[in-house]
Design a protein around this motif. Structure first.
Motif, mmCIF file in Angstrom:
data_model
loop_
_atom_site.group_PDB
_atom_site.id
_atom_site.type_symbol
_atom_site.label_atom_id
_atom_site.label_comp_id
_atom_site.label_asym_id
_atom_site.label_seq_id
_atom_site.Cartn_x
_atom_site.Cartn_y
_atom_site.Cartn_z
ATOM 1 N N GLY A 81 0.679 -1.232 0.185
ATOM 2 C CA GLY A 81 0.083 -0.042 0.124
ATOM 3 C C GLY A 81 0.864 1.277 0.036
ATOM 4 O O GLY A 81 2.131 1.097 -0.258
ATOM 5 N N SER A 82 0.371 2.459 0.245
ATOM 6 C CA SER A 82 0.808 3.764 0.156
ATOM 7 C C SER A 82 1.180 4.442 1.401
ATOM 8 O O SER A 82 0.989 5.772 1.442
ATOM 9 C CB SER A 82 0.111 4.455 -0.834
ATOM 10 N N ARG A 83 1.203 3.733 2.363
ATOM 11 C CA ARG A 83 1.384 4.504 3.758
ATOM 12 C C ARG A 83 2.850 5.343 3.972
ATOM 13 O O ARG A 83 3.864 4.456 3.761
ATOM 14 C CB ARG A 83 1.108 3.528 5.041
ATOM 15 N N PRO A 84 2.615 6.506 3.896
ATOM 16 C CA PRO A 84 3.983 7.146 4.008
ATOM 17 C C PRO A 84 4.998 6.551 4.802
ATOM 18 O O PRO A 84 6.356 6.696 4.451
ATOM 19 C CB PRO A 84 3.482 8.538 4.129
ATOM 20 N N GLU A 85 4.503 6.334 6.004
ATOM 21 C CA GLU A 85 5.746 6.143 6.963
ATOM 22 C C GLU A 85 6.306 4.686 6.770
ATOM 23 O O GLU A 85 7.367 4.382 7.283
ATOM 24 C CB GLU A 85 4.967 5.813 8.346
ATOM 25 N N LEU A 86 5.698 4.030 5.758
ATOM 26 C CA LEU A 86 6.422 2.622 5.370
ATOM 27 C C LEU A 86 7.437 2.522 4.161
ATOM 28 O O LEU A 86 7.825 1.833 3.568
ATOM 29 C CB LEU A 86 5.395 1.682 5.140
ATOM 30 N N LYS A 87 7.451 3.907 3.466
ATOM 31 C CA LYS A 87 8.096 3.967 2.331
ATOM 32 C C LYS A 87 9.606 3.537 2.357
ATOM 33 O O LYS A 87 9.812 3.002 1.390
ATOM 34 C CB LYS A 87 7.977 5.596 1.737
ATOM 35 N N GLN A 88 10.246 3.947 3.348
ATOM 36 C CA GLN A 88 11.601 3.605 3.518
ATOM 37 C C GLN A 88 11.782 2.034 3.464
ATOM 38 O O GLN A 88 12.911 1.343 2.867
ATOM 39 C CB GLN A 88 12.397 4.192 4.604
ATOM 40 N N TYR A 89 10.827 1.404 4.085
ATOM 41 C CA TYR A 89 10.873 -0.111 4.023
ATOM 42 C C TYR A 89 10.436 -0.552 2.970
ATOM 43 O O TYR A 89 11.080 -1.822 2.437
ATOM 44 C CB TYR A 89 9.880 -0.624 5.491
ATOM 45 N N ARG A 90 9.389 -0.178 2.213
ATOM 46 C CA ARG A 90 9.154 -0.628 0.989
ATOM 47 C C ARG A 90 10.121 -0.587 -0.055
ATOM 48 O O ARG A 90 10.543 -1.495 -0.653
ATOM 49 C CB ARG A 90 7.999 0.191 0.307
#
Length: 223
Positions: A153-162
């Motif tokens: 999904g697009s949760r901003p707080e997970l961007k670095q992990y994605r």
């Protein structure tokens, strides 16, 4: 879901063989039902019908490469490494590993058996993916089409992990000769995701199926 029992028939036509799916809650029909979805709307059900293969789905909510499902079941690598699973994958026409969104956190167990979740390091993710892909390489035959993807999904707080996960999956897929298909950017965004911004809606399941089929070479091999 027990090995050998397809969650649903892929088509009225004779099956070409098995479509083995190993994943997390995004591939779990029971969880999708709690969101109002139906089994025949699952991305793998659509893919099975399109390719005339029989889905065999092994999805555990909360699981990933570094993390057992809900910290009590199995990781992706542990599922791949089961003898019965290796036998199933050895005969499969298509194998899809669809996981990774849960790998931003790992399970840390206390002495009394309780646990808490803590961030994973890049090294831990790399090691877990490498070990899982070694198991996968040993299990599948050269005839099977192996697809690696990470619905995200697009949760901003997970961007670095994605982005960390995608880099690792791409690199290890190339090393092993698997095909990485990107479903981490745009696929489950917008109206394709539910309120938690992670799990797909019915529209998201359609987009996930479409991207896996169209971005891979399945559309050439399984018209």
């Amino acid at each position: 879901m027990p090995i050998g029992r397809p969650p649903q028939a892929s088509s009225a036509a004779k099956s070409r063989g098995d479509l083995v799916v190993i994943g997390d809650s995004i591939s779990d029909a029971a969880f999708f039902k709690t969101l109002g979805g139906k089994p025949d709307q699952m991305w793998w059900a659509k893919l099975g019908r399109k390719t005339r293969t029989t889905p065999r789905v092994y999805a555990e909510r909360g699981s990933g490469y570094t993390r057992p499902g809900k910290c009590v079941t199995t990781t992706i690598g542990q599922r791949i490494g089961r003898k019965a699973m290796a036998t199933r994958m050895n005969k499969a026409k298509i194998v899809v590993i669809a996981a990774g969104v849960n790998d931003y956190r790992k399970c840390v167990f206390r002495a009394d058996g309780t646990y808490y979740l803590a961030p994973t390091s890049g090294e831990e993710v790399e090691e877990a993916i490498s070990a899982a892909f070694d198991e996968l390489d040993a299990a599948v035959t050269y005839e099977a089409k192996v697809i690696i993807t990470a619905p995200y999904g697009s949760r901003p707080e997970l961007k670095q992990y994605r982005e960390r996960l995608v880099r690792s999956l791409r690199a290890h897929s190339e090393e092993h000769g698997f095909q990485y298909v990107d479903t981490a950017h745009g696929t489950l965004w917008g109206k394709s995701k539910s309120r938690d911004r992670i799990h797909p809606t019915a529209k998201g399941m359609q987009r996930l199926y479409r991207d896996i089929y169209m971005k891979s070479n399945l559309r050439k091999r399984f018209r």
